[in-house]
Design a protein around this motif. Structure first.
Motif, PDB file in Angstrom:
ATOM      1  N   ALA A 105       0.842  -1.203   0.000  1.00  0.00           N
ATOM      2  CA  ALA A 105       0.000   0.000   0.000  1.00  0.00           C
ATOM      3  C   ALA A 105       0.875   1.249   0.000  1.00  0.00           C
ATOM      4  O   ALA A 105       1.733   1.420   0.865  1.00  0.00           O
ATOM      5  CB  ALA A 105      -0.919  -0.009   1.221  1.00  0.00           C
ATOM      6  N   GLN A 106       0.681   2.105  -0.978  1.00  0.00           N
ATOM      7  CA  GLN A 106       1.439   3.347  -1.132  1.00  0.00           C
ATOM      8  C   GLN A 106       2.942   3.100  -1.289  1.00  0.00           C
ATOM      9  O   GLN A 106       3.763   3.962  -0.969  1.00  0.00           O
ATOM     10  CB  GLN A 106       1.191   4.284   0.063  1.00  0.00           C
ATOM     11  N   CYS A 107       3.327   1.922  -1.777  1.00  0.00           N
ATOM     12  CA  CYS A 107       4.732   1.579  -1.923  1.00  0.00           C
ATOM     13  C   CYS A 107       4.899   0.753  -3.191  1.00  0.00           C
ATOM     14  O   CYS A 107       3.983   0.026  -3.587  1.00  0.00           O
ATOM     15  CB  CYS A 107       5.205   0.777  -0.703  1.00  0.00           C
ATOM     16  N   THR A 108       6.040   0.847  -3.839  1.00  0.00           N
ATOM     17  CA  THR A 108       6.252   0.104  -5.080  1.00  0.00           C
ATOM     18  C   THR A 108       6.477  -1.380  -4.798  1.00  0.00           C
ATOM     19  O   THR A 108       7.046  -1.763  -3.767  1.00  0.00           O
ATOM     20  CB  THR A 108       7.465   0.646  -5.850  1.00  0.00           C
ATOM     21  N   ASP A 109       6.058  -2.220  -5.723  1.00  0.00           N
ATOM     22  CA  ASP A 109       6.285  -3.655  -5.585  1.00  0.00           C
ATOM     23  C   ASP A 109       7.784  -3.958  -5.553  1.00  0.00           C
ATOM     24  O   ASP A 109       8.226  -4.881  -4.863  1.00  0.00           O
ATOM     25  CB  ASP A 109       5.619  -4.410  -6.743  1.00  0.00           C
ATOM     26  N   GLU A 110       8.557  -3.213  -6.301  1.00  0.00           N
ATOM     27  CA  GLU A 110      10.005  -3.426  -6.320  1.00  0.00           C
ATOM     28  C   GLU A 110      10.600  -3.241  -4.924  1.00  0.00           C
ATOM     29  O   GLU A 110      11.427  -4.040  -4.469  1.00  0.00           O
ATOM     30  CB  GLU A 110      10.662  -2.471  -7.310  1.00  0.00           C
ATOM     31  N   ARG A 111      10.186  -2.193  -4.242  1.00  0.00           N
ATOM     32  CA  ARG A 111      10.678  -1.939  -2.884  1.00  0.00           C
ATOM     33  C   ARG A 111      10.209  -3.036  -1.933  1.00  0.00           C
ATOM     34  O   ARG A 111      10.978  -3.509  -1.086  1.00  0.00           O
ATOM     35  CB  ARG A 111      10.195  -0.566  -2.401  1.00  0.00           C
ATOM     36  N   VAL A 112       8.950  -3.440  -2.068  1.00  0.00           N
ATOM     37  CA  VAL A 112       8.415  -4.499  -1.208  1.00  0.00           C
ATOM     38  C   VAL A 112       9.212  -5.787  -1.402  1.00  0.00           C
ATOM     39  O   VAL A 112       9.614  -6.445  -0.434  1.00  0.00           O
ATOM     40  CB  VAL A 112       6.922  -4.744  -1.491  1.00  0.00           C
ATOM     41  N   ASN A 113       9.456  -6.161  -2.642  1.00  0.00           N
ATOM     42  CA  ASN A 113      10.209  -7.391  -2.912  1.00  0.00           C
ATOM     43  C   ASN A 113      11.615  -7.337  -2.327  1.00  0.00           C
ATOM     44  O   ASN A 113      12.150  -8.350  -1.857  1.00  0.00           O
ATOM     45  CB  ASN A 113      10.282  -7.649  -4.414  1.00  0.00           C
ATOM     46  N   SER A 114      12.221  -6.163  -2.338  1.00  0.00           N
ATOM     47  CA  SER A 114      13.560  -6.007  -1.778  1.00  0.00           C
ATOM     48  C   SER A 114      13.549  -6.231  -0.266  1.00  0.00           C
ATOM     49  O   SER A 114      14.422  -6.898   0.289  1.00  0.00           O
ATOM     50  CB  SER A 114      14.104  -4.611  -2.102  1.00  0.00           C
ATOM     51  N   VAL A 115      12.539  -5.669   0.399  1.00  0.00           N
ATOM     52  CA  VAL A 115      12.456  -5.771   1.856  1.00  0.00           C
ATOM     53  C   VAL A 115      12.030  -7.165   2.309  1.00  0.00           C
ATOM     54  O   VAL A 115      12.556  -7.710   3.284  1.00  0.00           O
ATOM     55  CB  VAL A 115      11.489  -4.705   2.403  1.00  0.00           C
ATOM     56  N   THR A 116      11.077  -7.761   1.603  1.00  0.00           N
ATOM     57  CA  THR A 116      10.557  -9.063   2.048  1.00  0.00           C
ATOM     58  C   THR A 116      11.546 -10.205   1.824  1.00  0.00           C
ATOM     59  O   THR A 116      11.396 -11.271   2.425  1.00  0.00           O
ATOM     60  CB  THR A 116       9.231  -9.404   1.352  1.00  0.00           C
ATOM     61  N   GLU A 117      12.542  -9.983   1.006  1.00  0.00           N
ATOM     62  CA  GLU A 117      13.531 -11.038   0.784  1.00  0.00           C
ATOM     63  C   GLU A 117      14.170 -11.459   2.113  1.00  0.00           C
ATOM     64  O   GLU A 117      14.342 -12.660   2.384  1.00  0.00           O
ATOM     65  CB  GLU A 117      14.599 -10.562  -0.197  1.00  0.00           C
ATOM     66  N   ASP A 118      14.515 -10.498   2.942  1.00  0.00           N
ATOM     67  CA  ASP A 118      15.070 -10.800   4.261  1.00  0.00           C
ATOM     68  C   ASP A 118      13.971 -11.051   5.294  1.00  0.00           C
ATOM     69  O   ASP A 118      14.122 -11.905   6.173  1.00  0.00           O
ATOM     70  CB  ASP A 118      15.970  -9.659   4.742  1.00  0.00           C
ATOM     71  N   LEU A 119      12.898 -10.298   5.195  1.00  0.00           N
ATOM     72  CA  LEU A 119      11.800 -10.428   6.163  1.00  0.00           C
ATOM     73  C   LEU A 119      11.280 -11.862   6.228  1.00  0.00           C
ATOM     74  O   LEU A 119      11.080 -12.423   7.307  1.00  0.00           O
ATOM     75  CB  LEU A 119      10.657  -9.480   5.790  1.00  0.00           C
ATOM     76  N   PHE A 120      11.077 -12.472   5.057  1.00  0.00           N
ATOM     77  CA  PHE A 120      10.500 -13.812   5.017  1.00  0.00           C
ATOM     78  C   PHE A 120      11.466 -14.892   5.500  1.00  0.00           C
ATOM     79  O   PHE A 120      11.052 -16.006   5.805  1.00  0.00           O
ATOM     80  CB  PHE A 120      10.018 -14.139   3.604  1.00  0.00           C
ATOM     81  N   GLU A 121      12.750 -14.547   5.576  1.00  0.00           N
ATOM     82  CA  GLU A 121      13.716 -15.488   6.138  1.00  0.00           C
ATOM     83  C   GLU A 121      13.613 -15.525   7.662  1.00  0.00           C
ATOM     84  O   GLU A 121      13.853 -16.555   8.293  1.00  0.00           O
ATOM     85  CB  GLU A 121      15.140 -15.093   5.734  1.00  0.00           C
ATOM     86  N   THR A 122      13.240 -14.394   8.248  1.00  0.00           N
ATOM     87  CA  THR A 122      13.170 -14.274   9.709  1.00  0.00           C
ATOM     88  C   THR A 122      11.782 -14.602  10.249  1.00  0.00           C
ATOM     89  O   THR A 122      11.638 -15.276  11.280  1.00  0.00           O
ATOM     90  CB  THR A 122      13.556 -12.856  10.148  1.00  0.00           C
ATOM     91  N   TYR A 123      10.758 -14.119   9.562  1.00  0.00           N
ATOM     92  CA  TYR A 123       9.377 -14.297  10.019  1.00  0.00           C
ATOM     93  C   TYR A 123       8.674 -15.270   9.071  1.00  0.00           C
ATOM     94  O   TYR A 123       8.282 -14.895   7.965  1.00  0.00           O
ATOM     95  CB  TYR A 123       8.662 -12.951  10.064  1.00  0.00           C
ATOM     96  N   ARG A 124       8.515 -16.502   9.532  1.00  0.00           N
ATOM     97  CA  ARG A 124       8.011 -17.573   8.668  1.00  0.00           C
ATOM     98  C   ARG A 124       6.587 -18.013   8.994  1.00  0.00           C
ATOM     99  O   ARG A 124       5.930 -18.634   8.169  1.00  0.00           O
ATOM    100  CB  ARG A 124       8.938 -18.790   8.757  1.00  0.00           C
ATOM    101  N   THR A 125       6.123 -17.715  10.202  1.00  0.00           N
ATOM    102  CA  THR A 125       4.810 -18.190  10.639  1.00  0.00           C
ATOM    103  C   THR A 125       4.019 -17.038  11.256  1.00  0.00           C
ATOM    104  O   THR A 125       4.596 -16.010  11.645  1.00  0.00           O
ATOM    105  CB  THR A 125       4.956 -19.295  11.699  1.00  0.00           C
ATOM    106  N   PRO A 126       2.697 -17.196  11.396  1.00  0.00           N
ATOM    107  CA  PRO A 126       1.913 -16.174  12.094  1.00  0.00           C
ATOM    108  C   PRO A 126       2.420 -15.942  13.515  1.00  0.00           C
ATOM    109  O   PRO A 126       2.406 -14.811  14.007  1.00  0.00           O
ATOM    110  CB  PRO A 126       0.502 -16.758  12.092  1.00  0.00           C
ATOM    111  N   GLU A 127       2.882 -17.020  14.163  1.00  0.00           N
ATOM    112  CA  GLU A 127       3.417 -16.882  15.519  1.00  0.00           C
ATOM    113  C   GLU A 127       4.643 -15.978  15.554  1.00  0.00           C
ATOM    114  O   GLU A 127       4.825 -15.218  16.524  1.00  0.00           O
ATOM    115  CB  GLU A 127       3.777 -18.262  16.080  1.00  0.00           C
TER     116      GLU A 127
END
Length: 227
Positions: A46-68
């Motif tokens: 939301a209000q952010c480019t997909d390119e920027r989101v993909n850059s940030v989530t590359e590391d985010l998804f390595e650390t945060y894998r579950t809803p918990e």
């Protein structure tokens, strides 16, 4: 100025046909490997480019894998993890709240209904539509982002201004089996040609059927403001 077809239905059909030919590989541009990652990526977009989101989530998804993982983190921790995303402090709170609610209310699974998805923090109809379509293969509506909002008005497919009203209009004119693809086609066209401030009408495959074409006359283009 281009001349629209006799009806909005005919206009919509022709728009889809031409854009499918122009963008044969059109699809969602966010990177994700499961429903939770999809939900998180769309909330961040939301209000952010997909390119920027993909850059940030590359590391985010390595650390945060579950809803918990999201539920057990603090808002500040998540805000730091998504630093660089627009409104990262607010969105950090959304992610923490999403994790908590999915754990407590939905047995750790991303919901599969419009109502349940919209009960999650930071999730509106647009986000819910994307998650349903790409996470659950459920198509209930048309995702109206800023490109769809701008271009559908320029093409004369709607005169509405609010995304919800635009979606209602488009659902009566765009064939239901094209609802999902329609969004991606307009996004690709909005990025490549029909930009908010300087649309390239001379190189547009829709120019001859677009009532907002700048060629040969001066017209007022629909607002390209984000929402």
């Amino acid at each position: 100025m281009g001349v629209p077809l006799d009806s909005r239905e005919a206009q919509a059909e022709e728009v889809v046909d031409r854009l499918r030919e122009a963008y044969p590989d059109s699809t969602i541009s966010l990177n994700y490997s499961n429903r939770l990652e999809l939900l998180v990526a769309v909330v961040l977009s939301a209000q952010c480019t997909d390119e920027r989101v993909n850059s940030v989530t590359e590391d985010l998804f390595e650390t945060y894998r579950t809803p918990e993982d999201y539920a057990n983190a603090t808002q500040d921790e998540l805000a730091d993890a998504i630093y660089g995303i627009t409104f990262h402090n607010n969105k950090g709170g959304y992610l923490q709240g999403i994790g908590e609610r999915i754990v407590e209310e939905f047995d750790g699974e991303v919901p599969d209904t419009m109502t349940d998805l919209q009960s999650l923090p930071g999730v509106g109809r647009k986000t819910a539509n994307v998650v349903l379509q790409h996470g659950h293969d459920i198509v209930e509506g048309i995702v109206v982002d800023t490109h769809v909002q701008r271009i559908s008005r320029r093409l004369g497919l709607t005169e509405e201004e609010r995304p919800e009203a635009i979606e209602t209009d488009l659902m009566t004119t765009v064939p239901e089996d094209h609802w999902q693809q329609f969004t991606h086609l307009l996004i690709d066209h909005g990025r490549a040609t029909c930009t908010a401030r300087n649309p390239d009408c001379a190189d547009c495959v829709l120019e001859d059927i677009c009532p907002s074409s700048k060629l040969d006359s001066e017209v007022d283009l629909a607002s390209g403001e984000p929402w």
